[in-house]
Design a protein around this motif. Structure first.
Motif, PDB file in Angstrom:
ATOM      1  N   THR A   2       4.763  -6.256  -1.655  1.00  0.00           N
ATOM      2  CA  THR A   2       5.013  -7.167  -0.547  1.00  0.00           C
ATOM      3  C   THR A   2       3.697  -7.720   0.000  1.00  0.00           C
ATOM      4  OG1 THR A   2       4.936  -5.409   1.089  1.00  0.00           O
ATOM      5  CG2 THR A   2       7.081  -5.884   0.102  1.00  0.00           C
ATOM      6  N   ASP A  42       4.253  -1.877   6.603  1.00  0.00           N
ATOM      7  CA  ASP A  42       4.999  -2.171   5.381  1.00  0.00           C
ATOM      8  C   ASP A  42       6.021  -1.073   5.087  1.00  0.00           C
ATOM      9  OD1 ASP A  42       5.553  -3.576   2.873  1.00  0.00           O
ATOM     10  OD2 ASP A  42       4.525  -1.876   1.927  1.00  0.00           O
ATOM     11  N   TYR A  45       8.933  -1.467   7.375  1.00  0.00           N
ATOM     12  CA  TYR A  45       9.746  -2.597   6.923  1.00  0.00           C
ATOM     13  C   TYR A  45      10.645  -2.208   5.751  1.00  0.00           C
ATOM     14  CZ  TYR A  45      10.911  -7.184   5.062  1.00  0.00           C
ATOM     15  OH  TYR A  45      11.578  -8.277   4.579  1.00  0.00           O
ATOM     16  N   ARG A  46      10.113  -1.376   4.864  1.00  0.00           N
ATOM     17  CA  ARG A  46      10.894  -0.939   3.698  1.00  0.00           C
ATOM     18  C   ARG A  46      11.846   0.209   4.018  1.00  0.00           C
ATOM     19  NH1 ARG A  46       7.083  -0.685  -1.581  1.00  0.00           N
ATOM     20  NH2 ARG A  46       6.227  -2.784  -1.471  1.00  0.00           N
TER      21      ARG A  46
END
Length: 80
Positions: A2, A42, A45-46
């Motif tokens: 990402t 990140d 977010y995942r």
């Protein structure tokens, strides 16, 4: 990979290169803290809770180390 992950990796690479070119400890710790916190974002977010906790905790630790290094710069001895 990402965008946040790419930014975190690039920031960590810049930190290692800065250390190779004799940057100060406060710069290295600040850049690694930024990389850890971006990697933690990140992971959030995942939905990777454990990784997010580890990244955010290590980012907090490196932030403290950067502040400590900035405040307590090594004193150079004056020539006699």
């Amino acid at each position: 990979m990402t965008t946040l992950s790419t930014i975190a990796f690039a920031t960590a690479l810049v930190a290692v290169l800065a250390l190779a070119f004799n940057a100060g400890d406060s710069w290295f710790c600040a850049l690694i803290a930024l990389a850890c916190l971006t990697g933690g974002c990140d992971a959030v977010y995942r939905g990777l809770d454990l990784w997010a906790f580890v990244f955010l905790l290590s980012g907090t630790g490196f932030t403290g180390a950067a502040v400590h290094a900035a405040i307590n710069k090594p004193r150079r001895q004056q020539p006699r």
